[in-house]
Design a protein around this motif. Structure first.
Motif, PDB file in Angstrom:
ATOM      1  N   LYS A  31     -40.963  34.718 -22.555  1.00  0.00           N
ATOM      2  CA  LYS A  31     -41.983  35.585 -23.172  1.00  0.00           C
ATOM      3  C   LYS A  31     -42.102  35.361 -24.676  1.00  0.00           C
ATOM      4  N   ASN A  32     -41.006  35.039 -25.337  1.00  0.00           N
ATOM      5  CA  ASN A  32     -41.052  34.795 -26.785  1.00  0.00           C
ATOM      6  C   ASN A  32     -41.816  33.510 -27.110  1.00  0.00           C
ATOM      7  N   VAL A  33     -41.672  32.512 -26.250  1.00  0.00           N
ATOM      8  CA  VAL A  33     -42.421  31.268 -26.438  1.00  0.00           C
ATOM      9  C   VAL A  33     -43.904  31.520 -26.181  1.00  0.00           C
ATOM     10  N   ILE A  34     -44.211  32.238 -25.122  1.00  0.00           N
ATOM     11  CA  ILE A  34     -45.605  32.535 -24.778  1.00  0.00           C
ATOM     12  C   ILE A  34     -46.326  33.199 -25.950  1.00  0.00           C
ATOM     13  N   LYS A  35     -45.658  34.084 -26.655  1.00  0.00           N
ATOM     14  CA  LYS A  35     -46.273  34.783 -27.797  1.00  0.00           C
ATOM     15  C   LYS A  35     -46.662  33.815 -28.917  1.00  0.00           C
ATOM     16  N   MET A  36     -45.974  32.677 -29.012  1.00  0.00           N
ATOM     17  CA  MET A  36     -46.244  31.721 -30.087  1.00  0.00           C
ATOM     18  C   MET A  36     -47.296  30.676 -29.721  1.00  0.00           C
ATOM     19  N   ILE A  37     -47.704  30.649 -28.465  1.00  0.00           N
ATOM     20  CA  ILE A  37     -48.653  29.634 -28.014  1.00  0.00           C
ATOM     21  C   ILE A  37     -50.073  30.078 -28.327  1.00  0.00           C
ATOM     22  N   ASP A  38     -50.803  29.214 -29.020  1.00  0.00           N
ATOM     23  CA  ASP A  38     -52.194  29.493 -29.355  1.00  0.00           C
ATOM     24  C   ASP A  38     -53.145  29.020 -28.261  1.00  0.00           C
ATOM     25  N   LEU A  39     -52.797  27.948 -27.590  1.00  0.00           N
ATOM     26  CA  LEU A  39     -53.664  27.378 -26.569  1.00  0.00           C
ATOM     27  C   LEU A  39     -52.801  26.855 -25.430  1.00  0.00           C
ATOM     28  N   LYS A  40     -53.133  27.260 -24.203  1.00  0.00           N
ATOM     29  CA  LYS A  40     -52.421  26.777 -23.018  1.00  0.00           C
ATOM     30  C   LYS A  40     -53.388  25.962 -22.179  1.00  0.00           C
ATOM     31  N   ILE A  41     -52.955  24.788 -21.776  1.00  0.00           N
ATOM     32  CA  ILE A  41     -53.728  23.954 -20.871  1.00  0.00           C
ATOM     33  C   ILE A  41     -52.833  23.672 -19.675  1.00  0.00           C
ATOM     34  N   HIS A  42     -53.286  24.099 -18.523  1.00  0.00           N
ATOM     35  CA  HIS A  42     -52.506  23.903 -17.298  1.00  0.00           C
ATOM     36  C   HIS A  42     -53.138  22.775 -16.497  1.00  0.00           C
ATOM     37  N   ILE A  43     -52.375  21.730 -16.252  1.00  0.00           N
ATOM     38  CA  ILE A  43     -52.850  20.601 -15.472  1.00  0.00           C
ATOM     39  C   ILE A  43     -52.124  20.626 -14.133  1.00  0.00           C
ATOM     40  N   GLU A  44     -52.889  20.683 -13.069  1.00  0.00           N
ATOM     41  CA  GLU A  44     -52.295  20.752 -11.734  1.00  0.00           C
ATOM     42  C   GLU A  44     -52.277  19.385 -11.071  1.00  0.00           C
ATOM     43  N   ILE A  45     -51.200  19.127 -10.328  1.00  0.00           N
ATOM     44  CA  ILE A  45     -51.129  17.939  -9.487  1.00  0.00           C
ATOM     45  C   ILE A  45     -50.725  18.394  -8.096  1.00  0.00           C
ATOM     46  N   ASN A  46     -51.006  17.579  -7.095  1.00  0.00           N
ATOM     47  CA  ASN A  46     -50.647  17.985  -5.741  1.00  0.00           C
ATOM     48  C   ASN A  46     -49.165  17.724  -5.474  1.00  0.00           C
ATOM     49  N   LYS A  47     -48.680  18.278  -4.389  1.00  0.00           N
ATOM     50  CA  LYS A  47     -47.255  18.197  -4.075  1.00  0.00           C
ATOM     51  C   LYS A  47     -46.784  16.746  -3.918  1.00  0.00           C
ATOM     52  N   ALA A  48     -47.577  15.919  -3.269  1.00  0.00           N
ATOM     53  CA  ALA A  48     -47.181  14.513  -3.066  1.00  0.00           C
ATOM     54  C   ALA A  48     -46.987  13.795  -4.402  1.00  0.00           C
ATOM     55  N   GLU A  49     -47.890  14.041  -5.352  1.00  0.00           N
ATOM     56  CA  GLU A  49     -47.772  13.401  -6.672  1.00  0.00           C
ATOM     57  C   GLU A  49     -46.557  13.946  -7.429  1.00  0.00           C
ATOM     58  N   LEU A  50     -46.312  15.242  -7.323  1.00  0.00           N
ATOM     59  CA  LEU A  50     -45.140  15.843  -7.972  1.00  0.00           C
ATOM     60  C   LEU A  50     -43.861  15.217  -7.426  1.00  0.00           C
ATOM     61  N   ILE A  51     -43.776  15.092  -6.115  1.00  0.00           N
ATOM     62  CA  ILE A  51     -42.584  14.494  -5.505  1.00  0.00           C
ATOM     63  C   ILE A  51     -42.434  13.038  -5.953  1.00  0.00           C
ATOM     64  N   LYS A  52     -43.539  12.302  -5.979  1.00  0.00           N
ATOM     65  CA  LYS A  52     -43.506  10.901  -6.421  1.00  0.00           C
ATOM     66  C   LYS A  52     -42.965  10.790  -7.846  1.00  0.00           C
ATOM     67  N   ARG A  53     -43.445  11.647  -8.746  1.00  0.00           N
ATOM     68  CA  ARG A  53     -43.008  11.585 -10.148  1.00  0.00           C
ATOM     69  C   ARG A  53     -41.571  12.037 -10.335  1.00  0.00           C
ATOM     70  N   LYS A  54     -41.218  13.147  -9.698  1.00  0.00           N
ATOM     71  CA  LYS A  54     -39.883  13.723  -9.906  1.00  0.00           C
ATOM     72  C   LYS A  54     -38.767  12.971  -9.191  1.00  0.00           C
ATOM     73  N   THR A  55     -39.105  12.180  -8.159  1.00  0.00           N
ATOM     74  CA  THR A  55     -38.078  11.417  -7.450  1.00  0.00           C
ATOM     75  C   THR A  55     -38.018   9.960  -7.914  1.00  0.00           C
ATOM     76  N   ALA A  56     -38.850   9.598  -8.862  1.00  0.00           N
ATOM     77  CA  ALA A  56     -38.835   8.231  -9.387  1.00  0.00           C
ATOM     78  C   ALA A  56     -37.466   7.936 -10.000  1.00  0.00           C
ATOM     79  N   PRO A  57     -37.068   6.670 -10.010  1.00  0.00           N
ATOM     80  CA  PRO A  57     -35.775   6.306 -10.607  1.00  0.00           C
ATOM     81  C   PRO A  57     -35.680   6.747 -12.075  1.00  0.00           C
TER      82      PRO A  57
END
Length: 79
Positions: A31-57
């Protein structure tokens, strides 16, 4: 030092035309970080892409590889 303290310290160093990019879903859990953020940009990816990125070597782009099971049970539910 917690995340909010780090962000506050770095924000104080900035000139008017500079910015900080914070990445990751855990950033929005403090919550303390959220108070300091002026602009939030949320970029969504699908589950398959998330798994591909997070399980990469381990590399400069993925310093903490996860197992697919960890993503299914811990990461994806928060996303």
């Amino acid at each position: 030092m917690n995340l909010a303290d780090v962000v506050k310290k770095e924000k104080e160093k900035l000139k008017s035309n500079e910015f900080i990019v914070l990445e990751g879903s855990t950033v929005l859990e403090d919550k303390n970080v959220i108070k300091m953020i002026d602009l939030k940009i949320h970029i969504e990816i699908n589950k398959a892409e998330l798994i591909k990125r997070k399980t990469a070597p381990k590399s400069e782009h993925n310093d903490d590889p996860l197992k697919a099971e960890e993503i299914e049970t811990k990461v994806w539910p928060k996303y």
